[in-house]
Design a protein around this motif. Structure first.
Motif, mmCIF file in Angstrom:
data_model
loop_
_atom_site.group_PDB
_atom_site.id
_atom_site.type_symbol
_atom_site.label_atom_id
_atom_site.label_comp_id
_atom_site.label_asym_id
_atom_site.label_seq_id
_atom_site.Cartn_x
_atom_site.Cartn_y
_atom_site.Cartn_z
ATOM 1 N N PRO A 1 6.832 7.799 -84.299
ATOM 2 C CA PRO A 1 5.727 8.206 -85.155
ATOM 3 C C PRO A 1 6.254 9.077 -86.314
ATOM 4 O O PRO A 1 7.246 9.788 -86.093
ATOM 5 N N THR A 2 5.588 9.042 -87.756
ATOM 6 C CA THR A 2 6.019 9.908 -88.816
ATOM 7 C C THR A 2 5.359 11.198 -88.678
ATOM 8 O O THR A 2 5.937 12.188 -89.569
ATOM 9 N N GLY A 3 4.462 11.507 -87.795
ATOM 10 C CA GLY A 3 3.895 12.558 -87.554
ATOM 11 C C GLY A 3 2.432 12.645 -88.386
ATOM 12 O O GLY A 3 1.486 13.348 -87.586
ATOM 13 N N GLU A 4 1.961 11.702 -88.812
ATOM 14 C CA GLU A 4 0.544 11.583 -89.489
ATOM 15 C C GLU A 4 -0.360 10.553 -88.675
ATOM 16 O O GLU A 4 0.529 9.711 -88.373
ATOM 17 N N TRP A 5 -1.395 10.777 -88.661
ATOM 18 C CA TRP A 5 -2.334 9.974 -88.215
ATOM 19 C C TRP A 5 -3.333 9.380 -89.285
ATOM 20 O O TRP A 5 -3.608 10.223 -90.210
ATOM 21 N N LEU A 6 -3.638 7.918 -89.400
ATOM 22 C CA LEU A 6 -4.052 7.447 -90.323
ATOM 23 C C LEU A 6 -5.545 6.873 -89.954
ATOM 24 O O LEU A 6 -5.733 6.258 -88.772
ATOM 25 N N SER A 7 -6.410 6.754 -90.748
ATOM 26 C CA SER A 7 -7.540 6.122 -90.508
ATOM 27 C C SER A 7 -7.431 4.727 -90.660
ATOM 28 O O SER A 7 -6.864 4.152 -91.592
#
Length: 358
Positions: free
Chosen positions: A221-227
């Protein structure tokens, strides 16, 4: 029943890695549905659903121990201590750094080189003990320092087959020291038939999730969560898996879907987590879980994996719906996510239900 008998014979004709034959168990209900389980890897080997008077095998798998040990796709096994990936095999607990076994692209995948999927678990067949419960429970003790993980961890996974064609997986864990734990089952489903030769991308899928977790080119994981809104990861409304397949950089890096979806919190109250339907619209698999996330994996690297018939599976032959914590969550304590570190005074307890309707 004959094919199941053959599986019992063929899978035990060769010894397992510890020099002894595997133990297999069959659970059947009054509808004729039958599943086969194995103590090596606490594995789910077979799942036959009654369709029009016949049994349809909907689970990818192998018939021989040598093929089972050869395959590297984790078919039907229980994976741990930590399912999915840990970046560089490194994490810290209470300021103490830990380095665990690395086994894929410089990271730890599914617990390391000698993960729970390769162990012989101790089995208790409750279906024969007049308990009124059609189930088999497997237990494993992982010693302190196993693959580098801290603490002696005792885990149990129970498979139960109910009369409404639901396979209930119940997980339990206790540890002597704080340690990360993230158990899941890595079954691959093709509801048209595991040996149909048809791609599973033609299935219809819904996922009760508004958020997916983007990853780098090795699945971390890049660290961000996306909608998911406006993306090719939006499965809130049912669609064909193939509809938006390989149309963005996230999928292209992984050769398909191999991403975690953070489940809607309503799933913790029993709401449907995911639904998968065969292209002939005959069989639907409904997933319910207490886990906070689910990894959708479209079998992107299945080519060359031995199948039951002496041949090989092709890429995308099956779809895995792995209920779990988000990958590498141990290194992202700031996420809005349950803590993946189990403390000695706590109990790891989760359940996932796979319900088949025809």
């Amino acid at each position: 029943m004959n094919e199941q008998t053959n599986l019992f014979d063929s899978m035990t004709a060769e010894v397992a890695v510890d020099g002894r034959p595997a133990q297999l168990f069959e659970l059947k209900n009054n509808n004729g549905m039958a599943i086969v389980l194995m103590d090596i890897g606490a594995a789910w080997l077979s799942c036959k659903v009654p369709v029009d008077g016949e049994l349809r095998e909907v689970l990818l798998g192998q018939s021989h121990m040598s093929d089972f040990q050869l395959q590297q796709s984790y078919m039907g096994v229980t994976v741990g201590r930590v399912a999915n990936r840990i970046a560089k095999g490194q994490f810290s607990i209470a300021g103490v750094a830990h380095q665990v076994d690395i086994n894929q692209a410089g990271n730890t995948l599914h617990g390391g080189t000698y993960g729970f999927d390769k162990r012989r678990w101790i089995a208790t067949d409750n279906s024969e003990k007049n308990s009124g419960e059609n189930s088999v429970e497997f237990e494993l003790v992982s010693p302190d320092g196993d693959q580098g993980f801290p603490g002696e961890l005792t885990v149990k996974v129970k498979y139960q087959l109910t009369e409404d064609n639901t396979v209930v997986l119940s997980y339990h864990g206790k540890t002597s020291k704080a340690t990360p734990i993230n158990l899941t089952n890595h079954a691959y489903f093709n509801l048209l038939g595991a040996d149909s030769g048809q791609s599973a991308l033609t299935h219809s899928l819904s996922i009760n999730s508004g958020v997916f977790v983007p990853t780098d080119d090795v699945g971390i994981p890049t660290g961000e969560w996306l909608s998911v809104q406006g993306s090719h990861f939006d499965f809130i409304t049912t669609k064909l898996v193939a509809q938006d397949f390989m149309l963005d950089k996230h999928q292209q890096a992984a050769k398909g879907y191999d991403h975690a979806f953070v489940l809607d919190k309503s799933c913790l109250q029993g709401a449907l987590a995911a639904s998968l339907t065969s292209p002939d619209n005959v069989v639907t698999l409904s997933v319910f879980t207490t886990k906070p996330a689910m990894q959708l994996y479209t079998g992107n690297w299945l080519a060359g994996t031995p199948n039951r018939r002496g041949g090989e599976y092709q890429d995308y032959a099956g779809i895995a719906l792995e209920t779990q914590f988000v990958p590498d969550a141990v290194n992202h304590p700031h996420w809005d996510h349950p803590n993946v570190v189990l403390q000695p005074e706590k109990t790891y307890q989760h359940q996932t239900c796979y319900q088949f309707t025809v």
